[in-house]
Scaffold this motif. Structure first.
Motif, short mmCIF file in Angstrom:
data_model
loop_
_atom_site.label_atom_id
_atom_site.label_comp_id
_atom_site.label_asym_id
_atom_site.label_seq_id
_atom_site.Cartn_x
_atom_site.Cartn_y
_atom_site.Cartn_z
N MET A 1 0.84 -1.19 0.00
CA MET A 1 0.00 0.00 0.00
C MET A 1 0.88 1.25 0.00
O MET A 1 1.71 1.43 0.88
N PRO A 2 0.71 2.13 -0.99
CA PRO A 2 1.53 3.35 -1.02
C PRO A 2 1.20 4.25 0.16
O PRO A 2 0.07 4.25 0.66
N LYS A 58 -0.45 8.96 -5.86
CA LYS A 58 -0.56 7.98 -4.77
C LYS A 58 -1.99 7.81 -4.29
O LYS A 58 -2.41 6.70 -3.93
N LEU A 59 -2.77 8.90 -4.28
CA LEU A 59 -4.19 8.75 -3.91
C LEU A 59 -4.90 7.84 -4.90
O LEU A 59 -5.72 7.00 -4.50
N ALA A 77 -5.64 2.91 -9.89
CA ALA A 77 -4.51 2.39 -10.67
C ALA A 77 -3.60 1.59 -9.74
O ALA A 77 -3.56 1.82 -8.53
N ARG A 78 -2.86 0.65 -10.32
CA ARG A 78 -1.96 -0.18 -9.51
C ARG A 78 -0.56 0.40 -9.40
O ARG A 78 0.22 -0.05 -8.57
N SER A 79 -0.24 1.34 -10.25
CA SER A 79 1.09 1.96 -10.19
C SER A 79 0.97 3.44 -10.50
O SER A 79 0.00 3.88 -11.14
N ALA A 83 -1.29 5.51 -13.21
CA ALA A 83 -2.11 6.64 -12.80
C ALA A 83 -1.85 7.85 -13.70
O ALA A 83 -2.79 8.52 -14.15
N LEU A 84 -0.59 8.12 -13.97
CA LEU A 84 -0.23 9.26 -14.83
C LEU A 84 -0.72 9.05 -16.26
O LEU A 84 -1.22 9.97 -16.91
#
Length: 201
Positions: A1-2, A58-59, A77-79, A83-84
Motif C-alpha cells: 500500500m503506497p 498515490k491517492l 490504478a496499480r502503479s 495513474a499518470l
C-alpha cells in the motif's frame, strides 16, 4: 500500500531547511542575500509541485491521507505510472500531451477523470490558489524574465506595494522588511500549511 507519510516528512524537512537558510542571510552582501532568497523560492516551489504530483498519483493508487481516510477515486490504478497515463488519456477525446503541476486549474484538469472533483485534495488546492499563483509568478520572473513573466510578476508587486514598481526585483520583494514577515518566510511557511491541510496532517 503506497504511503504519503514519508513524502510529507521529506517535504517538511526540506522546507525547514530553506526557512533556516533564509533566516541566516543577514551577514551576506545585499546581492547575495537576494540571490539566496530567489533560489529558495525556486526550490520551494519545485518542492510544492512535486508533492502535488506525488499526492495525486498515490491517492489514485490507494494511499490514504495522513488521518487514514481514503480519497474518492474514479479510476484506481496499480502503479503511479499507470495513474499518470490514465490522467493523460482516460475520458479525453485526445490525450493530454503535457501535464503541469504549477497551477491549480491545471492540477484539477489533470485529475478530473480519475479523482472526484469535490475531493479534499483538490478543494484544499482551490482554497490556497492565491499562494500557488503568487509563488509561481515570482518563480517564473526569476527563472525566465520574459515579457509574460514580468507582467504577471507585477501583479504580485501591485498587490503588496499598491502599484507597479518595475525596479522591485524578486529578491528585493522577497526580503523586504516593510511586511510583518518577509514574503520569502510567508511563502515557505504557508506552503507547509497548505501541504499539511492537503494531506489531512
Amino acid at each position: 500500500m503506497p504511503s504519503l507519510r514519508s513524502d510529507y516528512t521529506a517535504f517538511c524537512s526540506q522546507m525547514d531547511g530553506l526557512v533556516a537558510l533564509c533566516a541566516n542571510v543577514a551577514p551576506l552582501e545585499a546581492k547575495y542575500r537576494k540571490a539566496v532568497a530567489e533560489i529558495a523560492l525556486i526550490r520551494g516551489f519545485d518542492l510544492l509541485q512535486g508533492v502535488f504530483l506525488i499526492t495525486a498519483t498515490k491517492l489514485v493508487c490507494g494511499a490514504t491521507y495522513l488521518d487514514t481516510t481514503r480519497a474518492s477515486v474514479l479510476l484506481p490504478a496499480r502503479s503511479q505510472a499507470t495513474a499518470l497515463t490514465n490522467m493523460t488519456t482516460h475520458g479525453r477525446a485526445k490525450p493530454k500531451i503535457r501535464m503541469q503541476w504549477s497551477k491549480v486549474s491545471e492540477i484539477k484538469d489533470n485529475c478530473r477523470f480519475v479523482i472526484n472533483t469535490t475531493e479534499h485534495f483538490l478543494t484544499t488546492l482551490t482554497n490556497h490558489s492565491g499562494l500557488v499563483d503568487d509563488m509561481r509568478n515570482v518563480r517564473n520572473r526569476i527563472a525566465h524574465n520574459n515579457s509574460d513573466s514580468r507582467r504577471k510578476y507585477q501583479l504580485v508587486v501591485r498587490r503588496h506595494y499598491g502599484a507597479e514598481m518595475k525596479h522591485i526585483s524578486p529578491g528585493t520583494l522577497l526580503l523586504s522588511e516593510r511586511f510583518a514577515a518577509r514574503l520569502i518566510d510567508q511563502y515557505l511557511t504557508q506552503s507547509k500549511v497548505l501541504v499539511k491541510q492537503m494531506l489531512k496532517g
